[in-house]
Design an enzyme around this catalytic site. Structure first.
Site, mmCIF file in Angstrom:
data_model
loop_
_atom_site.group_PDB
_atom_site.id
_atom_site.type_symbol
_atom_site.label_atom_id
_atom_site.label_comp_id
_atom_site.label_asym_id
_atom_site.label_seq_id
_atom_site.Cartn_x
_atom_site.Cartn_y
_atom_site.Cartn_z
ATOM 1 N N TYR A 43 0.816 -1.219 0.000
ATOM 2 C CA TYR A 43 0.000 0.000 0.000
ATOM 3 C C TYR A 43 0.847 1.266 0.000
ATOM 4 O O TYR A 43 0.324 2.364 -0.195
ATOM 5 C CB TYR A 43 -0.918 0.036 1.225
ATOM 6 C CG TYR A 43 -1.944 -1.060 1.307
ATOM 7 C CD1 TYR A 43 -2.147 -1.967 0.268
ATOM 8 C CD2 TYR A 43 -2.731 -1.194 2.449
ATOM 9 C CE1 TYR A 43 -3.082 -2.976 0.369
ATOM 10 C CE2 TYR A 43 -3.677 -2.196 2.550
ATOM 11 C CZ TYR A 43 -3.851 -3.092 1.521
ATOM 12 O OH TYR A 43 -4.783 -4.088 1.637
ATOM 13 N N ILE A 221 -13.005 -4.524 7.694
ATOM 14 C CA ILE A 221 -12.068 -3.399 7.666
ATOM 15 C C ILE A 221 -12.452 -2.422 6.552
ATOM 16 O O ILE A 221 -11.750 -2.300 5.548
ATOM 17 C CB ILE A 221 -10.606 -3.866 7.513
ATOM 18 C CG1 ILE A 221 -10.462 -4.883 6.371
ATOM 19 C CG2 ILE A 221 -10.106 -4.477 8.814
ATOM 20 C CD1 ILE A 221 -9.010 -5.165 5.998
#
Length: 267
Positions: A43, A221
């Site tokens: 990420y 999430i």
């Protein structure tokens, strides 16, 4: 004493790559009540996530922090090296959960899982996890891992319900962590969810999350960098669906995946 159980709802940080926006979203989430933050080597935001955790008015030991090692770095020695680098970028001595991000690239069940065991035994990570595995791959991993499997992270939402993998988690005694739990925003237009939301004076996103959180062994999430949406998603914890609501969502006959395995950036 660090958090040992997996909080039901966490903040996803995929595509949250602007350093200040990412740090602010993590700080906002933790100050709003979240205690689970999910990131990944791929990420490109681990430093920002770590900064947000340090800025929040929450002790580090109260935060469940998870990250993932990218597919190209899953050879045994590489995984150990990259896991330590992730911890350094996050600014922590110990990860709460370390995932194998995808069983592709340099993934080798024997070497990769041996490295996970090594990191678990060394105390760099308190728990080990897998992500985007098929049932047969999970079975092989469970046979090879010495460390207990703590979590398996996959796309899961009312439009892609993952019944087989949820059952596997229940039977295996580990958590299923649902990413993309709002189907990239598509849940807001699902008639069944809108109807239930109106009944409970809630939002369709909260209904989708409450449905997931009501399933055994499931956590979610949702990702957001918007403070209002971060708080809205957390409000799903206060929403209780009745049996009719759950049955209506269970009955949604759609199988729509919003994360394309073939187009994954690690392929």
């Amino acid at each position: 004493m660090a958090v040992d159980s997996l909080p039901e709802i966490g903040l996803g940080t995929y595509e949250n790559t602007d350093p200040e926006t990412c740090a602010e979203s993590v700080e906002t989430a933790l100050n709003a009540g979240y205690r689970h933050v999910d990131t990944a080597e791929g990420y490109d935001n681990e430093r920002a996530v770590g900064r947000g955790i340090r800025r929040a008015d929450v002790d580090r030991e109260d935060v469940f922090l998870a990250t993932k090692v990218s597919p190209d770095n899953l050879a045994r020695d590489d995984l150990v090296e990259h896991a330590r680098a992730s911890a350094d970028r996050l600014g922590v001595e110990t990860l709460d959960l370390l995932y194998v991000h995808w069983p592709i690239g340099a993934y080798d069940s024997e070497g990769t899982l041996a490295a996970l065991d090594e990191l678990y035994e060394a105390g760099l990570t308190r728990h080990v996890g897998l992500s985007n595995f098929l049932p047969e791959q999970l079975d092989e991993a469970l046979d090879r891992l010495s460390a207990p499997l703590f979590a398996h992270q996959v796309e899961c939402h009312p439009l892609f319900q993952q019944e087989e993998l949820r059952a596997h988690a229940r039977e295996g005694g580990y958590h299923l962590v649902a990413y993309t739990p709002l189907a990239k925003g598509e849940v807001t237009a699902v008639p069944e969810l809108v109807e239930i939301a109106e009944k409970h004076d809630a939002t369709a996103a909260q209904v989708a999350l409450a449905w997931l959180l009501g399933k055994e062994s499931v956590s979610a999430i949702p990702k957001s960098a918007t403070p209002a949406h971060i708080r809205e998603n957390y409000g799903a914890l206060d929403l209780t669906l009745d049996d009719a609501d759950v049955a209506k969502i269970d009955g949604i006959d759609r199988e729509e995946r919003y994360v394309d395995f073939e187009a994954a950036p690690w392929n």
